[in-house]
Design a protein around this motif. Structure first.
Motif, PDB file in Angstrom:
ATOM      1  N   VAL A 144      -3.352  36.764  19.469  1.00  0.00           N
ATOM      2  CA  VAL A 144      -3.468  38.051  19.262  1.00  0.00           C
ATOM      3  C   VAL A 144      -3.796  38.311  17.750  1.00  0.00           C
ATOM      4  CG1 VAL A 144      -2.406  40.239  19.213  1.00  0.00           C
ATOM      5  CG2 VAL A 144      -2.171  38.738  21.108  1.00  0.00           C
ATOM      6  N   ALA A 145      -4.593  39.412  17.132  1.00  0.00           N
ATOM      7  CA  ALA A 145      -4.539  39.680  15.816  1.00  0.00           C
ATOM      8  C   ALA A 145      -3.333  39.761  15.127  1.00  0.00           C
ATOM      9  CB  ALA A 145      -5.631  40.752  15.830  1.00  0.00           C
ATOM     10  N   PRO A 146      -3.344  39.340  13.857  1.00  0.00           N
ATOM     11  CA  PRO A 146      -2.124  39.581  13.345  1.00  0.00           C
ATOM     12  C   PRO A 146      -1.450  40.783  13.358  1.00  0.00           C
ATOM     13  CG  PRO A 146      -3.254  37.838  12.089  1.00  0.00           C
ATOM     14  CD  PRO A 146      -4.254  38.718  13.378  1.00  0.00           C
ATOM     15  N   ILE A 147      -2.171  41.830  12.700  1.00  0.00           N
ATOM     16  CA  ILE A 147      -1.488  43.207  12.465  1.00  0.00           C
ATOM     17  C   ILE A 147      -1.159  43.739  13.819  1.00  0.00           C
ATOM     18  CG2 ILE A 147      -2.044  45.601  11.957  1.00  0.00           C
ATOM     19  CD1 ILE A 147      -1.778  43.666   9.415  1.00  0.00           C
ATOM     20  N   ALA A 148      -2.168  43.504  14.846  1.00  0.00           N
ATOM     21  CA  ALA A 148      -1.515  44.027  16.300  1.00  0.00           C
ATOM     22  C   ALA A 148      -0.086  43.352  16.663  1.00  0.00           C
ATOM     23  CB  ALA A 148      -2.516  43.534  17.301  1.00  0.00           C
ATOM     24  N   ARG A 149      -0.055  42.203  16.319  1.00  0.00           N
ATOM     25  CA  ARG A 149       1.318  41.295  16.660  1.00  0.00           C
ATOM     26  C   ARG A 149       2.231  41.930  15.843  1.00  0.00           C
ATOM     27  NH1 ARG A 149      -0.961  35.723  16.232  1.00  0.00           N
ATOM     28  NH2 ARG A 149      -0.463  36.018  13.781  1.00  0.00           N
TER      29      ARG A 149
END
Lengths: 204, 250
Positions: A144-149
Protein backbone atom coordinates in the motif's frame (compact mmCIF):
# COMPACT_ATOMS: atom_id res chain seq x y z
CA UNK A 1 -15.91 2.85 18.35
CA UNK A 2 -16.35 6.57 18.12
CA UNK A 3 -13.23 8.60 17.37
CA UNK A 4 -11.88 10.00 20.57
CA UNK A 5 -10.90 13.60 20.97
CA UNK A 6 -7.38 14.79 20.65
CA UNK A 7 -5.19 14.06 23.64
CA UNK A 8 -2.51 16.48 22.45
CA UNK A 9 -1.79 19.36 24.75
CA UNK A 10 -1.93 22.66 22.94
CA UNK A 11 -0.35 24.67 25.71
CA UNK A 12 -1.53 27.73 27.48
CA UNK A 13 -1.95 30.87 25.47
CA UNK A 14 1.08 32.89 26.51
CA UNK A 15 3.62 34.98 24.71
CA UNK A 16 6.93 33.68 23.40
CA UNK A 17 8.02 30.30 22.12
CA UNK A 18 7.59 27.05 24.04
CA UNK A 19 10.20 26.29 26.64
CA UNK A 20 12.24 23.12 26.31
CA UNK A 21 10.18 21.56 29.08
CA UNK A 22 6.92 22.41 27.31
CA UNK A 23 8.34 21.07 24.06
CA UNK A 24 9.33 17.82 25.80
CA UNK A 25 5.87 17.46 27.29
CA UNK A 26 4.09 18.05 23.99
CA UNK A 27 6.53 15.80 22.15
CA UNK A 28 5.92 13.01 24.66
CA UNK A 29 2.15 13.31 24.37
CA UNK A 30 2.31 13.30 20.57
CA UNK A 31 4.95 10.60 20.26
CA UNK A 32 2.65 7.63 19.55
CA UNK A 33 0.89 9.40 16.69
CA UNK A 34 4.11 10.69 15.21
CA UNK A 35 5.64 7.23 15.41
CA UNK A 36 2.62 5.78 13.59
CA UNK A 37 3.01 8.40 10.85
CA UNK A 38 6.67 7.45 10.50
CA UNK A 39 6.14 3.68 10.57
CA UNK A 40 3.29 4.01 8.10
CA UNK A 41 5.67 5.66 5.66
CA UNK A 42 8.93 3.76 6.24
CA UNK A 43 7.40 0.39 7.27
CA UNK A 44 10.09 -0.32 9.85
CA UNK A 45 9.76 0.24 13.59
CA UNK A 46 13.41 1.03 14.34
CA UNK A 47 13.69 3.38 11.37
CA UNK A 48 10.45 5.05 12.42
CA UNK A 49 11.91 5.81 15.81
CA UNK A 50 14.99 7.35 14.16
CA UNK A 51 12.75 9.40 11.89
CA UNK A 52 10.76 10.81 14.80
CA UNK A 53 13.97 11.60 16.63
CA UNK A 54 15.41 13.46 13.64
CA UNK A 55 12.16 15.37 13.18
CA UNK A 56 12.22 16.21 16.88
CA UNK A 57 15.69 17.71 16.51
CA UNK A 58 14.53 19.81 13.57
CA UNK A 59 11.49 20.95 15.54
CA UNK A 60 13.58 21.90 18.55
CA UNK A 61 15.73 24.15 16.37
CA UNK A 62 12.64 25.75 14.87
CA UNK A 63 10.75 26.06 18.12
CA UNK A 64 10.29 29.81 17.72
CA UNK A 65 8.15 29.11 14.63
CA UNK A 66 5.56 27.16 16.57
CA UNK A 67 2.59 29.31 17.52
CA UNK A 68 1.12 28.63 20.93
CA UNK A 69 -2.47 27.46 20.85
CA UNK A 70 -2.05 25.69 17.51
CA UNK A 71 -1.78 21.97 16.90
CA UNK A 72 1.68 20.86 18.02
CA UNK A 73 1.22 17.34 16.69
CA UNK A 74 0.24 18.62 13.24
CA UNK A 75 3.21 21.03 13.23
CA UNK A 76 5.71 18.32 14.13
CA UNK A 77 3.84 15.84 11.95
CA UNK A 78 4.82 17.67 8.78
CA UNK A 79 8.49 17.37 9.72
CA UNK A 80 8.06 13.68 10.51
CA UNK A 81 6.41 13.25 7.13
CA UNK A 82 9.21 15.05 5.32
CA UNK A 83 11.97 13.08 7.05
CA UNK A 84 10.12 9.78 6.65
CA UNK A 85 9.43 10.28 2.95
CA UNK A 86 13.08 11.14 2.33
CA UNK A 87 14.16 8.06 4.27
CA UNK A 88 11.72 5.88 2.35
CA UNK A 89 12.99 7.17 -1.00
CA UNK A 90 16.56 6.38 -0.01
CA UNK A 91 15.51 2.85 0.92
CA UNK A 92 13.64 2.41 -2.35
CA UNK A 93 16.60 3.57 -4.40
CA UNK A 94 18.93 1.32 -2.42
CA UNK A 95 16.72 -1.70 -3.10
CA UNK A 96 16.23 -0.72 -6.70
CA UNK A 97 12.48 -0.75 -6.07
CA UNK A 98 9.90 1.99 -5.88
CA UNK A 99 6.69 2.73 -4.02
CA UNK A 100 3.92 0.55 -5.29
CA UNK A 101 1.06 2.12 -7.12
CA UNK A 102 0.20 -0.75 -9.46
CA UNK A 103 -1.68 -3.87 -8.59
CA UNK A 104 -0.08 -5.77 -11.43
CA UNK A 105 3.46 -5.93 -10.12
CA UNK A 106 3.97 -6.55 -6.42
CA UNK A 107 6.97 -4.95 -4.73
CA UNK A 108 9.95 -7.30 -5.16
CA UNK A 109 10.85 -6.82 -1.49
CA UNK A 110 7.48 -8.16 -0.34
CA UNK A 111 7.26 -11.66 1.05
CA UNK A 112 6.16 -13.87 -1.89
CA UNK A 113 3.75 -15.64 0.47
CA UNK A 114 1.63 -12.51 0.20
CA UNK A 115 0.15 -13.90 -3.00
CA UNK A 116 -1.12 -17.03 -1.25
CA UNK A 117 -4.73 -17.20 -0.21
CA UNK A 118 -5.54 -17.30 3.44
CA UNK A 119 -6.86 -20.65 4.58
CA UNK A 120 -10.43 -20.44 5.88
CA UNK A 121 -12.47 -23.11 7.53
CA UNK A 122 -15.89 -24.06 6.27
CA UNK A 123 -17.45 -21.97 9.02
CA UNK A 124 -15.62 -18.91 7.72
CA UNK A 125 -13.43 -18.62 10.79
CA UNK A 126 -9.73 -18.00 10.68
CA UNK A 127 -7.44 -20.94 11.21
CA UNK A 128 -5.60 -20.67 14.54
CA UNK A 129 -2.45 -19.38 12.84
CA UNK A 130 -2.33 -15.90 14.18
CA UNK A 131 1.35 -15.43 13.46
CA UNK A 132 0.88 -16.53 9.83
CA UNK A 133 -2.09 -14.20 9.49
CA UNK A 134 -0.09 -11.30 10.90
CA UNK A 135 2.64 -12.00 8.34
CA UNK A 136 0.02 -11.96 5.59
CA UNK A 137 -1.35 -8.65 6.84
CA UNK A 138 2.13 -7.17 6.99
CA UNK A 139 3.00 -8.38 3.50
CA UNK A 140 -0.22 -6.99 2.05
CA UNK A 141 0.22 -3.71 3.88
CA UNK A 142 3.70 -3.33 2.40
CA UNK A 143 2.10 -2.97 -1.03
CA UNK A 144 0.00 0.00 0.00
CA UNK A 145 1.20 3.55 -0.66
CA UNK A 146 2.89 5.11 2.40
CA UNK A 147 0.45 7.92 3.15
CA UNK A 148 -2.55 5.61 2.74
CA UNK A 149 -0.87 3.18 5.11
CA UNK A 150 -0.23 5.96 7.63
CA UNK A 151 -3.91 7.03 7.43
CA UNK A 152 -5.03 3.47 8.15
CA UNK A 153 -2.72 3.05 11.15
CA UNK A 154 -3.72 6.36 12.69
CA UNK A 155 -7.40 5.48 12.28
CA UNK A 156 -7.22 1.86 13.39
CA UNK A 157 -4.59 1.92 16.13
CA UNK A 158 -4.81 5.45 17.48
CA UNK A 159 -8.55 5.85 16.77
CA UNK A 160 -8.06 9.37 15.39
CA UNK A 161 -10.86 11.17 13.61
CA UNK A 162 -10.41 12.00 9.93
CA UNK A 163 -10.04 15.66 10.86
CA UNK A 164 -7.15 14.79 13.18
CA UNK A 165 -5.56 12.54 10.55
CA UNK A 166 -5.93 15.34 8.02
CA UNK A 167 -4.13 17.77 10.32
CA UNK A 168 -1.22 15.43 11.08
CA UNK A 169 -0.64 14.15 7.56
CA UNK A 170 -1.43 17.34 5.71
CA UNK A 171 -4.00 15.73 3.42
CA UNK A 172 -7.63 16.79 2.95
CA UNK A 173 -10.07 15.09 5.29
CA UNK A 174 -11.90 13.45 2.40
CA UNK A 175 -8.64 12.09 1.06
CA UNK A 176 -7.78 10.59 4.46
CA UNK A 177 -11.18 8.90 4.61
CA UNK A 178 -10.83 7.62 1.07
CA UNK A 179 -7.37 6.21 1.85
CA UNK A 180 -8.68 4.33 4.89
CA UNK A 181 -11.77 2.94 3.17
CA UNK A 182 -9.94 1.87 0.02
CA UNK A 183 -7.08 0.34 2.00
CA UNK A 184 -9.47 -1.63 4.22
CA UNK A 185 -11.25 -3.00 1.19
CA UNK A 186 -8.03 -3.75 -0.64
CA UNK A 187 -6.56 -5.59 2.37
CA UNK A 188 -9.72 -7.67 2.77
CA UNK A 189 -9.63 -8.60 -0.89
CA UNK A 190 -5.95 -9.56 -0.67
CA UNK A 191 -6.40 -11.59 2.48
CA UNK A 192 -9.46 -13.49 1.33
CA UNK A 193 -7.73 -14.52 -1.89
CA UNK A 194 -7.75 -13.88 -5.61
CA UNK A 195 -10.52 -16.32 -6.43
CA UNK A 196 -13.25 -14.32 -4.76
CA UNK A 197 -13.75 -16.97 -2.14
CA UNK A 198 -16.17 -15.87 0.49
CA UNK A 199 -15.55 -17.12 4.01
CA UNK A 200 -19.07 -17.66 5.25
CA UNK A 201 -20.21 -20.27 2.78
CA UNK A 202 -22.79 -22.04 4.78
CA UNK A 203 -22.31 -25.80 4.84
CA UNK A 204 -24.93 -27.72 2.96
CA UNK B 1 -27.63 1.91 6.57
CA UNK B 2 -27.53 1.77 2.80
CA UNK B 3 -28.59 -1.75 1.75
CA UNK B 4 -27.50 -1.05 -1.81
CA UNK B 5 -23.92 -0.33 -0.78
CA UNK B 6 -23.00 -2.59 2.10
CA UNK B 7 -19.30 -1.72 1.92
CA UNK B 8 -20.02 1.93 2.63
CA UNK B 9 -22.15 0.85 5.56
CA UNK B 10 -19.31 -1.33 6.81
CA UNK B 11 -16.91 1.63 6.79
CA UNK B 12 -19.46 3.85 8.47
CA UNK B 13 -19.97 1.19 11.13
CA UNK B 14 -16.22 0.75 11.67
CA UNK B 15 -15.70 4.53 11.86
CA UNK B 16 -18.41 4.94 14.48
CA UNK B 17 -20.43 7.22 12.22
CA UNK B 18 -23.78 5.49 12.71
CA UNK B 19 -26.40 6.45 15.22
CA UNK B 20 -27.67 3.69 17.55
CA UNK B 21 -30.57 2.84 15.28
CA UNK B 22 -28.34 2.47 12.25
CA UNK B 23 -25.88 0.35 14.19
CA UNK B 24 -28.64 -1.99 15.29
CA UNK B 25 -29.90 -2.21 11.71
CA UNK B 26 -26.40 -2.92 10.46
CA UNK B 27 -25.90 -5.73 12.97
CA UNK B 28 -29.22 -7.24 11.98
CA UNK B 29 -28.24 -7.11 8.31
CA UNK B 30 -24.89 -8.73 9.07
CA UNK B 31 -26.70 -11.68 10.61
CA UNK B 32 -28.56 -12.39 7.40
CA UNK B 33 -25.98 -11.25 4.86
CA UNK B 34 -23.18 -13.80 4.93
CA UNK B 35 -20.85 -11.72 2.77
CA UNK B 36 -21.25 -8.67 5.00
CA UNK B 37 -20.71 -10.80 8.10
CA UNK B 38 -17.58 -12.29 6.55
CA UNK B 39 -16.21 -8.85 5.68
CA UNK B 40 -16.91 -7.56 9.17
CA UNK B 41 -15.25 -10.57 10.77
CA UNK B 42 -12.20 -10.34 8.49
CA UNK B 43 -11.85 -6.59 9.02
CA UNK B 44 -11.99 -7.05 12.78
CA UNK B 45 -9.20 -9.61 12.55
CA UNK B 46 -7.15 -7.32 10.29
CA UNK B 47 -7.57 -4.46 12.77
CA UNK B 48 -6.49 -6.70 15.65
CA UNK B 49 -3.44 -7.78 13.64
CA UNK B 50 -2.50 -4.16 12.99
CA UNK B 51 -2.64 -3.42 16.72
CA UNK B 52 -0.38 -6.40 17.41
CA UNK B 53 2.04 -5.53 14.62
CA UNK B 54 2.47 -1.87 15.51
CA UNK B 55 2.71 -1.43 19.28
CA UNK B 56 3.95 2.15 19.56
CA UNK B 57 6.92 2.61 21.90
CA UNK B 58 6.59 4.95 24.86
CA UNK B 59 8.98 7.49 23.40
CA UNK B 60 10.66 8.54 26.65
CA UNK B 61 14.11 7.58 25.37
CA UNK B 62 13.63 9.41 22.08
CA UNK B 63 12.40 12.57 23.79
CA UNK B 64 15.36 12.45 26.17
CA UNK B 65 17.84 11.99 23.30
CA UNK B 66 16.34 14.93 21.39
CA UNK B 67 16.57 17.21 24.39
CA UNK B 68 20.15 16.21 25.18
CA UNK B 69 21.33 16.55 21.57
CA UNK B 70 19.39 19.68 20.57
CA UNK B 71 20.58 23.21 21.12
CA UNK B 72 18.47 25.54 23.20
CA UNK B 73 16.11 27.70 21.15
CA UNK B 74 17.13 31.33 20.54
CA UNK B 75 15.95 33.47 23.46
CA UNK B 76 13.18 35.92 22.60
CA UNK B 77 14.76 38.86 24.42
CA UNK B 78 18.34 39.95 24.81
CA UNK B 79 19.74 41.44 28.01
CA UNK B 80 22.27 44.27 27.98
CA UNK B 81 22.20 47.98 27.10
CA UNK B 82 18.98 50.01 27.23
CA UNK B 83 16.85 49.55 24.16
CA UNK B 84 17.13 53.13 22.86
CA UNK B 85 20.92 52.89 22.64
CA UNK B 86 20.65 49.58 20.86
CA UNK B 87 18.27 51.09 18.31
CA UNK B 88 20.52 54.06 17.61
CA UNK B 89 23.50 51.83 17.23
CA UNK B 90 21.61 49.58 14.90
CA UNK B 91 20.49 52.48 12.72
CA UNK B 92 24.07 53.72 12.28
CA UNK B 93 25.37 50.28 11.56
CA UNK B 94 22.55 49.52 9.17
CA UNK B 95 23.20 52.54 6.95
CA UNK B 96 26.75 51.34 6.39
CA UNK B 97 25.95 47.69 6.17
CA UNK B 98 23.08 48.05 3.73
CA UNK B 99 25.04 49.91 1.08
CA UNK B 100 28.10 47.67 1.28
CA UNK B 101 26.62 44.42 2.43
CA UNK B 102 23.87 44.25 -0.13
CA UNK B 103 26.31 44.43 -3.01
CA UNK B 104 28.63 41.92 -1.39
CA UNK B 105 25.79 39.55 -0.56
CA UNK B 106 24.28 39.64 -4.02
CA UNK B 107 27.64 39.15 -5.70
CA UNK B 108 29.68 36.90 -3.46
CA UNK B 109 27.76 35.31 -0.62
CA UNK B 110 26.12 31.97 -1.20
CA UNK B 111 22.34 32.08 -0.68
CA UNK B 112 21.12 31.10 2.78
CA UNK B 113 19.31 27.77 2.73
CA UNK B 114 15.60 28.43 2.45
CA UNK B 115 13.29 27.40 5.26
CA UNK B 116 10.83 25.25 3.33
CA UNK B 117 8.30 25.24 6.16
CA UNK B 118 7.88 29.03 6.22
CA UNK B 119 4.97 30.34 4.08
CA UNK B 120 6.17 31.91 0.82
CA UNK B 121 4.41 33.29 -2.20
CA UNK B 122 4.95 31.46 -5.47
CA UNK B 123 7.05 34.41 -6.65
CA UNK B 124 9.25 34.08 -3.58
CA UNK B 125 9.65 30.35 -4.20
CA UNK B 126 10.66 31.05 -7.80
CA UNK B 127 13.11 33.78 -6.79
CA UNK B 128 14.64 31.72 -3.95
CA UNK B 129 15.07 28.65 -6.10
CA UNK B 130 16.67 30.56 -8.95
CA UNK B 131 19.14 32.16 -6.53
CA UNK B 132 19.90 28.80 -4.96
CA UNK B 133 20.86 27.30 -8.30
CA UNK B 134 17.40 26.02 -9.28
CA UNK B 135 17.93 22.59 -7.77
CA UNK B 136 14.99 20.34 -6.89
CA UNK B 137 14.59 18.62 -3.57
CA UNK B 138 14.62 15.26 -5.30
CA UNK B 139 14.50 13.61 -8.70
CA UNK B 140 11.93 10.86 -9.14
CA UNK B 141 13.29 7.54 -10.25
CA UNK B 142 10.43 6.78 -12.58
CA UNK B 143 6.83 7.62 -13.46
CA UNK B 144 5.47 5.56 -10.58
CA UNK B 145 7.38 7.58 -8.03
CA UNK B 146 6.37 10.82 -9.76
CA UNK B 147 2.68 9.92 -9.73
CA UNK B 148 2.81 8.63 -6.18
CA UNK B 149 4.36 11.88 -4.92
CA UNK B 150 1.21 13.76 -5.91
CA UNK B 151 -1.11 10.98 -4.80
CA UNK B 152 0.39 10.95 -1.31
CA UNK B 153 0.54 14.70 -0.93
CA UNK B 154 -2.61 15.84 -2.71
CA UNK B 155 -4.76 12.74 -2.99
CA UNK B 156 -4.50 12.24 -6.76
CA UNK B 157 -1.72 11.01 -9.04
CA UNK B 158 -0.18 13.10 -11.79
CA UNK B 159 2.13 12.26 -14.64
CA UNK B 160 4.19 14.24 -17.11
CA UNK B 161 4.28 13.06 -20.69
CA UNK B 162 7.18 12.99 -23.10
CA UNK B 163 8.62 16.49 -23.50
CA UNK B 164 9.88 18.07 -26.72
CA UNK B 165 13.61 18.88 -26.92
CA UNK B 166 13.26 22.50 -25.81
CA UNK B 167 11.70 21.47 -22.50
CA UNK B 168 13.35 19.66 -19.59
CA UNK B 169 12.11 18.68 -16.15
CA UNK B 170 14.62 18.96 -13.28
CA UNK B 171 12.72 17.49 -10.35
CA UNK B 172 10.23 18.12 -7.56
CA UNK B 173 10.16 20.10 -4.34
CA UNK B 174 7.76 20.98 -1.54
CA UNK B 175 6.78 24.46 -0.45
CA UNK B 176 4.42 26.01 2.06
CA UNK B 177 3.14 28.20 -0.75
CA UNK B 178 -0.41 27.97 -2.09
CA UNK B 179 -1.04 25.71 0.92
CA UNK B 180 1.34 23.71 3.14
CA UNK B 181 0.74 20.76 0.79
CA UNK B 182 1.95 22.43 -2.40
CA UNK B 183 4.23 20.37 -4.62
CA UNK B 184 6.15 22.09 -7.38
CA UNK B 185 8.12 20.97 -10.38
CA UNK B 186 11.27 22.75 -11.52
CA UNK B 187 11.84 22.79 -15.23
CA UNK B 188 13.43 24.75 -18.05
CA UNK B 189 11.94 25.92 -21.31
CA UNK B 190 14.37 27.23 -23.90
CA UNK B 191 16.92 27.30 -21.10
CA UNK B 192 14.77 29.55 -18.89
CA UNK B 193 13.59 28.46 -15.43
CA UNK B 194 9.93 27.57 -15.14
CA UNK B 195 8.06 26.28 -12.10
CA UNK B 196 4.76 24.41 -12.14
CA UNK B 197 2.98 24.53 -8.77
CA UNK B 198 0.41 21.83 -8.01
CA UNK B 199 -2.24 21.86 -5.30
CA UNK B 200 -5.91 20.93 -4.78
CA UNK B 201 -8.59 22.80 -6.75
CA UNK B 202 -10.25 23.84 -3.51
CA UNK B 203 -7.09 25.71 -2.45
CA UNK B 204 -7.02 29.50 -2.98
CA UNK B 205 -5.70 30.55 -6.39
CA UNK B 206 -2.29 32.24 -6.19
CA UNK B 207 -1.98 35.81 -7.40
CA UNK B 208 1.06 37.66 -8.71
CA UNK B 209 2.14 41.09 -7.55
CA UNK B 210 1.46 43.89 -10.03
CA UNK B 211 5.13 44.54 -10.74
CA UNK B 212 5.99 40.88 -11.15
CA UNK B 213 7.63 40.24 -14.50
CA UNK B 214 6.64 36.60 -14.53
CA UNK B 215 3.46 35.20 -16.03
CA UNK B 216 1.07 32.75 -14.42
CA UNK B 217 -1.03 30.21 -16.30
CA UNK B 218 -3.34 27.59 -14.82
CA UNK B 219 -5.00 24.32 -15.69
CA UNK B 220 -7.22 21.94 -13.80
CA UNK B 221 -6.74 18.16 -14.01
CA UNK B 222 -9.16 16.13 -11.92
CA UNK B 223 -9.11 17.60 -8.43
CA UNK B 224 -5.65 19.12 -8.95
CA UNK B 225 -4.90 22.70 -9.94
CA UNK B 226 -1.66 23.37 -11.84
CA UNK B 227 -0.05 26.80 -12.09
CA UNK B 228 2.84 27.45 -14.47
CA UNK B 229 4.99 30.40 -13.38
CA UNK B 230 7.22 31.42 -16.24
CA UNK B 231 9.17 34.30 -17.77
CA UNK B 232 7.84 33.27 -21.19
CA UNK B 233 4.75 34.57 -22.98
CA UNK B 234 2.88 31.27 -22.96
CA UNK B 235 2.75 28.09 -20.86
CA UNK B 236 4.96 25.30 -22.13
CA UNK B 237 4.36 22.46 -19.63
CA UNK B 238 0.71 22.48 -18.59
CA UNK B 239 -0.56 20.57 -21.61
CA UNK B 240 1.93 17.75 -21.00
CA UNK B 241 0.46 16.72 -17.64
CA UNK B 242 -2.15 13.98 -17.34
CA UNK B 243 -3.57 11.53 -14.83
CA UNK B 244 -3.12 7.77 -15.08
CA UNK B 245 -6.19 5.52 -15.11
CA UNK B 246 -7.48 4.71 -11.63
CA UNK B 247 -6.15 1.27 -10.74
CA UNK B 248 -4.05 -0.46 -8.19
CA UNK B 249 -3.82 -0.43 -4.36
CA UNK B 250 -4.50 2.80 -2.46
Amino acid sequence: MRPKGSAVLVGQVQGGPLTREEFAQQFQVSFRRLWLVAVGIVSDSATAEDVVQEAGLIALEKLEQFERGTNFCAWLGQMVRFVALNQARKAWRHRGAGPNDDLDVPDSSVDPRASETLPLSAKGEMEPQQEHFDDQVMAALAQVAPIARACLLLRTIEDLSYAEISAILGVPEGTAMSHVHRTRQWLRERLVGVHGHRAAQEPA
Amino acid sequence: MNPQRPRESLDAYLDGLMDPGERAEFKTSAQSDSNLASDLRLQTQVDDALRRLFPAPAGDAVVARVLSAGRPPTPARRSGAPRIFRLVGLAVAASVVISVGYFAYETYVAPTPVDMYAPRSIEAVYRDDVRAGFKPLWVCKDDREFANTFRERLGEPLLLGQLPPALAMSGLSYANSITPQTVYMLATADGKPVIVFVDRVDAPSPQLAERCRLRLFSRRIGELALYELTPLEAPRFLDHFFQPPKEGPP
